[in-house]
Write a protein that holds these residues in place. Structure first.
Motif, mmCIF file in Angstrom:
data_model
loop_
_atom_site.group_PDB
_atom_site.id
_atom_site.type_symbol
_atom_site.label_atom_id
_atom_site.label_comp_id
_atom_site.label_asym_id
_atom_site.label_seq_id
_atom_site.Cartn_x
_atom_site.Cartn_y
_atom_site.Cartn_z
ATOM 1 N N VAL A 28 6.273 -20.593 22.470
ATOM 2 C CA VAL A 28 6.157 -19.891 21.192
ATOM 3 C C VAL A 28 7.535 -19.651 20.599
ATOM 4 C CG1 VAL A 28 5.469 -17.723 20.095
ATOM 5 C CG2 VAL A 28 3.954 -18.822 21.737
ATOM 6 N N ARG A 29 8.488 -19.220 21.405
ATOM 7 C CA ARG A 29 9.835 -18.974 20.895
ATOM 8 C C ARG A 29 10.462 -20.270 20.374
ATOM 9 N NH1 ARG A 29 12.683 -14.438 21.528
ATOM 10 N NH2 ARG A 29 11.710 -12.671 22.603
ATOM 11 N N ARG A 30 10.205 -21.377 21.056
ATOM 12 C CA ARG A 30 10.760 -22.646 20.609
ATOM 13 C C ARG A 30 10.162 -23.056 19.260
ATOM 14 N NH1 ARG A 30 9.461 -28.067 21.753
ATOM 15 N NH2 ARG A 30 7.742 -27.361 23.055
ATOM 16 N N LEU A 31 8.861 -22.850 19.102
ATOM 17 C CA LEU A 31 8.217 -23.199 17.838
ATOM 18 C C LEU A 31 8.690 -22.296 16.705
ATOM 19 C CD1 LEU A 31 4.538 -23.866 19.012
ATOM 20 C CD2 LEU A 31 6.302 -25.543 18.488
ATOM 21 N N LEU A 32 8.773 -20.989 16.986
ATOM 22 C CA LEU A 32 9.227 -20.067 15.950
ATOM 23 C C LEU A 32 10.678 -20.338 15.557
ATOM 24 C CD1 LEU A 32 7.666 -16.696 17.199
ATOM 25 C CD2 LEU A 32 6.879 -18.130 15.314
ATOM 26 N N GLY A 33 11.497 -20.699 16.539
ATOM 27 C CA GLY A 33 12.883 -21.024 16.229
ATOM 28 C C GLY A 33 12.996 -22.260 15.352
ATOM 29 N N ALA A 34 12.164 -23.253 15.629
ATOM 30 C CA ALA A 34 12.180 -24.466 14.817
ATOM 31 C C ALA A 34 11.731 -24.166 13.389
ATOM 32 C CB ALA A 34 11.273 -25.522 15.449
ATOM 33 N N TYR A 35 10.731 -23.305 13.249
ATOM 34 C CA TYR A 35 10.249 -22.977 11.909
ATOM 35 C C TYR A 35 11.300 -22.187 11.123
ATOM 36 C CZ TYR A 35 7.104 -21.575 8.161
ATOM 37 O OH TYR A 35 6.528 -21.396 6.920
ATOM 38 N N GLU A 36 11.962 -21.241 11.796
ATOM 39 C CA GLU A 36 12.971 -20.439 11.100
ATOM 40 C C GLU A 36 14.132 -21.309 10.607
ATOM 41 O OE1 GLU A 36 15.819 -17.625 13.115
ATOM 42 O OE2 GLU A 36 14.549 -16.147 12.081
ATOM 43 N N ARG A 37 14.537 -22.270 11.415
ATOM 44 C CA ARG A 37 15.647 -23.141 11.016
ATOM 45 C C ARG A 37 15.292 -24.029 9.825
ATOM 46 N NH1 ARG A 37 15.985 -23.596 16.663
ATOM 47 N NH2 ARG A 37 14.871 -25.580 16.584
ATOM 48 N N SER A 38 14.002 -24.349 9.687
ATOM 49 C CA SER A 38 13.591 -25.298 8.646
ATOM 50 C C SER A 38 12.720 -24.667 7.567
ATOM 51 C CB SER A 38 12.821 -26.466 9.298
ATOM 52 O OG SER A 38 13.567 -27.075 10.315
ATOM 53 N N LEU A 54 -0.519 -18.766 14.290
ATOM 54 C CA LEU A 54 0.440 -18.082 15.149
ATOM 55 C C LEU A 54 0.927 -16.788 14.504
ATOM 56 C CD1 LEU A 54 1.988 -18.264 17.789
ATOM 57 C CD2 LEU A 54 3.753 -19.588 16.615
ATOM 58 N N ASP A 55 1.213 -16.840 13.216
ATOM 59 C CA ASP A 55 1.658 -15.640 12.512
ATOM 60 C C ASP A 55 0.545 -14.595 12.478
ATOM 61 O OD1 ASP A 55 3.856 -14.403 10.918
ATOM 62 O OD2 ASP A 55 2.345 -14.406 9.341
ATOM 63 N N GLY A 56 -0.694 -15.049 12.305
ATOM 64 C CA GLY A 56 -1.815 -14.121 12.322
ATOM 65 C C GLY A 56 -2.046 -13.517 13.691
ATOM 66 N N PHE A 57 -1.801 -14.294 14.753
ATOM 67 C CA PHE A 57 -1.964 -13.772 16.111
ATOM 68 C C PHE A 57 -1.026 -12.597 16.366
ATOM 69 C CE2 PHE A 57 -0.238 -13.755 20.436
ATOM 70 C CZ PHE A 57 -1.388 -13.526 21.169
ATOM 71 N N GLU A 109 -2.830 -19.323 24.149
ATOM 72 C CA GLU A 109 -2.864 -20.675 24.711
ATOM 73 C C GLU A 109 -3.708 -21.609 23.849
ATOM 74 O OE1 GLU A 109 -3.525 -22.881 29.021
ATOM 75 O OE2 GLU A 109 -4.094 -20.778 28.767
ATOM 76 N N LEU A 110 -4.802 -21.122 23.296
ATOM 77 C CA LEU A 110 -5.627 -21.949 22.413
ATOM 78 C C LEU A 110 -4.836 -22.386 21.181
ATOM 79 C CD1 LEU A 110 -9.065 -20.069 22.555
ATOM 80 C CD2 LEU A 110 -8.474 -22.264 23.610
ATOM 81 N N ILE A 111 -4.046 -21.458 20.633
ATOM 82 C CA ILE A 111 -3.228 -21.804 19.461
ATOM 83 C C ILE A 111 -2.219 -22.884 19.808
ATOM 84 C CG2 ILE A 111 -1.502 -20.918 17.839
ATOM 85 C CD1 ILE A 111 -2.943 -18.222 17.963
ATOM 86 N N LEU A 112 -1.589 -22.754 20.972
ATOM 87 C CA LEU A 112 -0.580 -23.731 21.363
ATOM 88 C C LEU A 112 -1.198 -25.085 21.676
ATOM 89 C CD1 LEU A 112 1.825 -21.570 23.551
ATOM 90 C CD2 LEU A 112 2.129 -22.328 21.209
ATOM 91 N N ARG A 113 -2.416 -25.101 22.156
ATOM 92 C CA ARG A 113 -3.084 -26.382 22.399
ATOM 93 C C ARG A 113 -3.394 -27.086 21.080
ATOM 94 N NH1 ARG A 113 -3.903 -27.453 27.437
ATOM 95 N NH2 ARG A 113 -4.067 -25.808 28.998
ATOM 96 N N ARG A 114 -3.726 -26.301 20.074
ATOM 97 C CA ARG A 114 -3.918 -26.905 18.748
ATOM 98 C C ARG A 114 -2.584 -27.433 18.219
ATOM 99 N NH1 ARG A 114 -7.500 -22.494 17.966
ATOM 100 N NH2 ARG A 114 -5.944 -21.327 16.764
ATOM 101 N N ALA A 115 -1.509 -26.739 18.566
ATOM 102 C CA ALA A 115 -0.197 -27.212 18.131
ATOM 103 C C ALA A 115 0.168 -28.539 18.764
ATOM 104 C CB ALA A 115 0.873 -26.167 18.473
ATOM 105 N N GLN A 116 -0.347 -28.792 19.976
ATOM 106 C CA GLN A 116 -0.056 -30.049 20.657
ATOM 107 C C GLN A 116 -0.633 -31.245 19.911
ATOM 108 O OE1 GLN A 116 -1.655 -29.236 24.588
ATOM 109 N NE2 GLN A 116 0.412 -29.138 25.416
ATOM 110 N N GLY A 117 -1.618 -30.993 19.077
ATOM 111 C CA GLY A 117 -2.219 -32.093 18.342
ATOM 112 C C GLY A 117 -3.615 -32.388 18.824
#
Length: 462
Positions: free
Chosen positions: A374-384, A411-414, A431-439
């Motif tokens: 989650v931290r890695r995804l949020l960091g990527a979103y903040e940078r871009s 994720l923001d709603g969670f 975990e369900l949210i992150l699995r959706r993030a996997q594609g």
């Protein structure tokens, strides 16, 4: 009933039939100089000044030759030379189990209109923290009722965290949510420098009967003297220690340490201390650190005090003295972001700027992997984020960015959801949210992006 009788006996035994009395010699601004008490009074003793038709309390700040400097609780209008001043001795507090559900002031007097009996044991306001070598370890992870704290920023029994926020960002509301939701036997809440209207609203509306059923509220409103405002969080900590020594788990909430430091600044300057840290006296650091050290795990076999200290940071300046001092002695800090609050998400926690030092021990191996993802995804979103909002983002160019864009709203709603079923259920949702993030659904290129670490469930923390 037995405790009330014991408390009454203790109060009668504490009565002093004879007191040392001095006379007002001079009045210098907010300081009253008293002659005749230099050989009797001690620094920090309470004083009582009597003048026609009035009684004025105060505290000993300085002792100089044959004079004692008294800082009064209120304006010294009507006081004149020769008025009598009596020494009341060092202030103490006698907490009782009957104080649960009550609203009191910094001296243990009721503010809710009902009588309040003392306990059998009188405690000093400035007790020493438990010896460092004899304290217990941090305990188990606590359910808080809020998904963000049940997953990404876990709170464990005996942990001390700081809540850093500007005005109007939802700090008081978050404290109330924690007061109602954190797993604890007793909640002790210190309201320092709040508006009088807000105290009543907080008790009746925000906390409600259910929250007050296990809580003690200590309040010193903004109109009270700096002596009382400074004493408010000390009184609340003394009450928390009473319940801790009974073996109970106590949640201590202080709102706010900034106002505590401001009150101490007024008192310290009146006592002759010069400002140094952006207007704060050097002693403010020791005052804050000593208060924080009194919380945390108790001695082996006793209870714990889990503490949340709020700090008002003007302009989100995390390097201002009070924030910097407190952040260095706590087991984690939570930063509330005005930009997040303005777009309507509560609590407005900035995950990337916040940290819980109970990790990684407070979570299993699998849960820690989820948190890192989650931290890695949020960091990527903040940078871009600027690029994404400008429409310059193109799917397929960055696998991690593809993942976070896919589930950003979820994720923001969670992070704004409650978790009444506890941390395990909250982690399942995450975990369900992150699995959706996997594609879970193919991208336009027909492939599935994989970014979340695949880790088997490990054992919970030792």
């Amino acid at each position: 009933m037995d405790e009330e009788i014991t408390g009454l006996k203790a109060r009668l035994a504490h009565i002093q039939p004879v007191r040392a009395v001095g006379r007002v010699q001079a009045i210098d601004g907010t300081t009253i100089w008293v002659r005749g008490l230099a050989e009797t009074a001690c620094i920090g003793d309470r004083l009582r000044l009597m003048y026609p038709g009035h009684v004025l309390g105060g505290e000993v700040l300085r002792i100089k030759e044959d004079l004692v400097a008294m800082m009064p609780d209120e304006m010294a209008e009507g006081v004149s030379r020769g008025d009598r001043v009596a020494v009341l001795g060092s202030p103490t507090l006698a907490p009782s189990d009957s104080w649960i559900g009550r609203v009191i002031d910094a001296y243990g007097r009721p503010l809710d209109g009902a009588p309040l009996g003392p306990g059998p044991v009188r405690r000093p306001f400035r007790a020493s923290p438990p010896p460092a070598a004899s304290r217990g370890r941090l305990g188990d992870r606590l359910g808080t009722g809020l998904a963000v704290f049940d997953t990404l920023l876990p709170l464990v029994q005996g942990q001390r965290i700081g809540l850093f926020a500007g005005s109007g960002v939802g700090k008081s509301r978050l404290l109330a949510e924690l007061a109602r939701g954190v797993e604890a036997e007793v909640v002790v809440l210190a309201l320092v420098g709040e508006r009088g209207r807000e105290v009543l609203d907080f008790v009746r509306t925000v906390m409600g009967p259910a929250g007050m059923a296990r809580s003690v509220v200590v309040a010193a409103t903004s109109d009270r003297s700096p002596l009382e405002r400074r004493r408010c969080p000390l009184a609340a900590m003394t009450i928390a220690e009473h319940f801790r020594d009974q073996g109970r788990h106590v949640l201590y909430l202080a709102d706010s340490i900034t106002r505590f430091a401001e009150a101490h600044r007024e008192v310290a300057i009146a006592a002759g201390e010069l400002p140094a840290l952006r207007g704060h006296p050097p002693s403010v650091a020791h005052q804050i650190m000593r208060l924080a050290e009194r919380a945390g795990p108790g001695l082996e076999g006793s209870g714990d005090i889990t503490a949340v200290f709020s700090v008002l940071v003007a302009g989100s300046d995390m390097d201002e003295p009070v924030a910097d001092i407190l952040r260095g002695v706590l087991d984690g800090h939570v930063v509330l972001d005005r930009k997040i609050a303005e777009r309507g998400r509560f609590p407005a926690v900035n995950i990337l700027h916040s940290v819980s030092r109970s990790l990684p021990e407070a979570a299993s191996e699998h849960e820690n992997a989820l948190i890192q993802s989650v931290r890695r995804l949020l960091g990527a979103y903040e940078r871009s984020e600027t690029m994404i909002r400008a429409g310059l983002y193109k799917e397929g160019e960055d696998a991690v960015l593809d993942q976070v864009v896919r589930v950003w709203e979820d994720l923001d709603g969670f992070l704004a959801t409650r978790s009444p079923d506890g941390p395990e259920h909250a982690f399942q949702k995450l975990e369900l949210i992150l699995r959706r993030a996997q594609g879970a659904t193919p991208t336009r290129r027909g492939s599935t992006q994989v970014g979340m670490p695949t880790v088997k469930r490990g054992q919970a923390r030792a």
